[in-house]
Design a protein around this motif. Sequence first.
Motif, short mmCIF file in Angstrom:
data_model
loop_
_atom_site.label_atom_id
_atom_site.label_comp_id
_atom_site.label_asym_id
_atom_site.label_seq_id
_atom_site.Cartn_x
_atom_site.Cartn_y
_atom_site.Cartn_z
N THR A 15 0.86 -1.18 0.00
CA THR A 15 0.00 0.00 0.00
C THR A 15 0.90 1.23 0.00
N ARG A 37 0.88 3.61 2.12
CA ARG A 37 1.36 3.85 3.50
C ARG A 37 2.50 2.92 3.87
N ALA A 81 6.30 4.16 4.74
CA ALA A 81 6.96 3.80 6.00
C ALA A 81 8.31 3.13 5.75
N SER A 86 5.30 11.79 2.05
CA SER A 86 3.84 11.59 2.08
C SER A 86 3.44 10.49 1.11
N THR A 87 2.25 9.97 1.35
CA THR A 87 1.74 8.95 0.44
C THR A 87 1.49 9.53 -0.95
#
Length: 148
Positions: free
Chosen positions: A118, A120, A124, A132-133
């Motif tokens: 994903t 996110r 990470a 940011s995504t």
Amino acid sequence: MKKYKVTLTAEERNSLQDLIAAKKTAAKKAIHARILLKADAGLEGPAWTDARIAEALEVDVSTVERLRQRFVEQGLDAALGRKKQDRPSRPRTLDGKAEARLIALACSEPPSGRVRWTLRLLAAKVVVEAVSTETIRRALKKTNSSPG
């Protein structure tokens, strides 16, 4: 009397006329060339007022004033080209190496317990701090890869 008086040489005038006649000239560049030709206060120039130029070419008077100033202070190339930024742009969050690592990661096996990566999860795992995504999404969109 004008503070910034545009006086074109014959060579500059010819180059501006050639620029306007060319079919592949950018619209803004062509308008700037027309403004300079109309503002020319030389022997062969019409020496129009800023208001008359603005009305004829459908631009704002301040555009004509700024163009006159740029021509007098910086020359023909600066007047025809885009103005340089006053301040540099923000540095890129993901440089080429970080983008390459991100793409390699996105194309690799997802972590255990997950079917796919994903945004996110990728954000990470990427080494760059505070990404940011949306930055991840834009970087992945530029590639033709199809993770998963």
